[in-house]
Design a protein around this motif. Structure first.
Motif, PDB file in Angstrom:
ATOM      1  N   LEU A 205      44.029  34.132  44.868  1.00  5.77           N
ATOM      2  CA  LEU A 205      43.829  34.467  46.284  1.00  5.77           C
ATOM      3  C   LEU A 205      43.695  35.978  46.468  1.00  5.77           C
ATOM      4  N   LEU A 206      42.629  36.391  47.149  1.00  2.00           N
ATOM      5  CA  LEU A 206      42.347  37.810  47.374  1.00  2.00           C
ATOM      6  C   LEU A 206      42.031  38.023  48.848  1.00  2.00           C
ATOM      7  N   THR A 207      42.645  39.029  49.467  1.00  2.00           N
ATOM      8  CA  THR A 207      42.320  39.379  50.845  1.00  2.00           C
ATOM      9  C   THR A 207      41.877  40.838  50.903  1.00  2.00           C
ATOM     10  N   LEU A 208      41.051  41.147  51.911  1.00  2.00           N
ATOM     11  CA  LEU A 208      40.538  42.504  52.068  1.00  2.00           C
ATOM     12  C   LEU A 208      40.073  42.695  53.501  1.00  2.00           C
ATOM     13  N   PRO A 209      39.955  43.953  53.953  1.00  2.00           N
ATOM     14  CA  PRO A 209      39.497  44.194  55.322  1.00  2.00           C
ATOM     15  C   PRO A 209      38.059  43.736  55.521  1.00  2.00           C
ATOM     16  N   ILE A 254      34.880  32.084  35.697  1.00  2.00           N
ATOM     17  CA  ILE A 254      34.959  33.343  36.446  1.00  2.00           C
ATOM     18  C   ILE A 254      36.016  34.211  35.786  1.00  2.00           C
ATOM     19  N   LEU A 255      35.613  35.418  35.405  1.00  2.07           N
ATOM     20  CA  LEU A 255      36.513  36.314  34.688  1.00  2.07           C
ATOM     21  C   LEU A 255      37.347  37.176  35.623  1.00  2.07           C
ATOM     22  N   ARG A 256      36.751  37.579  36.758  1.00  2.19           N
ATOM     23  CA  ARG A 256      37.463  38.501  37.648  1.00  2.19           C
ATOM     24  C   ARG A 256      36.866  38.444  39.046  1.00  2.19           C
ATOM     25  N   VAL A 257      37.758  38.493  40.050  1.00  2.17           N
ATOM     26  CA  VAL A 257      37.358  38.629  41.452  1.00  2.17           C
ATOM     27  C   VAL A 257      38.076  39.855  41.988  1.00  2.17           C
ATOM     28  N   ALA A 258      37.324  40.817  42.542  1.00  4.85           N
ATOM     29  CA  ALA A 258      37.926  42.085  42.949  1.00  4.85           C
ATOM     30  C   ALA A 258      37.329  42.575  44.260  1.00  4.85           C
ATOM     31  N   ARG A 259      38.087  43.403  44.963  1.00  8.11           N
ATOM     32  CA  ARG A 259      37.595  44.030  46.189  1.00  8.11           C
ATOM     33  C   ARG A 259      36.512  45.054  45.840  1.00  8.11           C
TER      34      ARG A 259
END
Length: 321
Positions: A205-209, A254-259
């Motif tokens: 889980l990733l959140t961002l503006p 999927i290796l990476r999820v980033a902002r």
């Protein structure tokens, strides 16, 4: 020169962010460190989506509620990221529930926060002339008493122009709830395989503006049931609403999820030749950037053949978004 209460905040900033460990374990009816951080992070400086608030170390102050059957709490929150530690709010909680701020405007600096009897807190602010340096306020401090109730916070007077820094705050829309995410994921299945759906990988889980007051959420889901963990898609949410997938095709891994900035998410995929084993991709990983809007998801490039596993994720019911 009179000192203002920035020591805790400065320590937090130098450490690279508040970890939530500085506040002691919360007794019943006092908000936990995680609850406090969640509320503060839901606010931002108006017009600056990347700036939010984080708890000032050791500022948690409590007092019994007027009824004597619960606890009220107040915590100083500082603008973050910050280079100087100035720009502060006070967050108030009644019986563990957030009920309001000291003001819709930031104060430059809080000198003291203390209990002032059941359900009441006293906040003393640094007070400045237009020519004062931030670390050297020359006017007499201003003290305001706040009464906390389940319905909100009442101040004995507003912040004056010598106290606030003329920067307003706005509340962000909350990130997608667990229920919303589960509902969205449950609506999809692997094309042609009625019994195979998708399972949320909550640790991704990733959140961002997002734009305006929105919060963007991204979460990876894996084909389910699965014996190997391969076959993945990413679900995107704008506020508490599902707006789309990274692709209608599954990625093998999927290796990476980033902002990648406001409303932007960068996803790196494993990339395979036709002869590669799933656990040994030999091609260079592929990175694609996604821009998340209320109207949908825009990708910088489609998934290449070496990333896709040839299977599609399709809706089982409901609208596209």
């Amino acid at each position: 020169m009179r000192r203002v209460w920035l020591a805790g905040l400065a320590g937090m900033v130098l450490a690279g962010g508040w970890s939530g460990t500085a506040l002691a374990a919360s007794p019943v009816n006092v908000p936990s460190a995680a609850q406090i951080a969640k509320v503060m992070h839901s606010y931002r400086e108006r017009g600056v989506p990347g700036e939010t608030y984080t708890p000032s170390l050791n500022s948690l102050t409590t007092t019994p509620t007027p009824s004597g059957h619960g606890m009220d709490a107040a915590v100083i929150g500082g603008r973050f990221p910050t280079a100087d530690g100035y720009g502060q709010l006070v967050f108030f909680f009644d019986d563990g529930r957030f009920v309001g701020l000291n003001s819709p405007d930031e104060a430059v600096a809080v000198e003291k926060l203390s209990a002032a009897g059941p359900g009441a807190f006293r906040v003393t602010y640094a007070s400045y002339t237009p020519h004062d340096a931030l670390d050297d306020p020359t006017l007499s401090p201003v003290t305001i008493t706040y009464h906390v109730q389940a319905t909100g916070v009442a101040a004995s007077k507003p912040l004056g122009p010598t106290v606030h820094d003329h920067l307003g705050v706005a509340q962000r829309e909350v990130a997608a709830s667990r229920h919303t995410i589960q509902q969205a994921v449950a609506r999809f299945r692997e094309a042609g395989v009625a019994h195979e759906t998708y399972h949320p990988l909550w640790n991704t889980l990733l959140t961002l503006p997002g734009s305006g007051n929105q919060v963007i959420t991204a979460l990876t889901a894996v084909r389910w049931p699965t014996a190997d963990g391969y076959g993945q898609v990413v679900f995107f949410f704008d506020g508490n609403r599902f707006v789309g997938l990274n692709s209608p095709f599954e990625a093998s891994a999927i290796l990476r999820v980033a902002r990648a900035g406001e409303s932007r998410v960068r996803i790196t995929y494993a990339n395979y030749t036709p002869d590669d084993a799933l656990d040994d991709p030999t091609l260079k990983p592929v990175t694609i950037t996604y821009t998340v809007r209320a109207t949908g998801v825009i990708s910088s490039a489609p998934l290449p053949a070496g990333v896709k596993n040839g299977l599609r994720a399709v809706l089982t019911s409901g609208p596209d978004r």
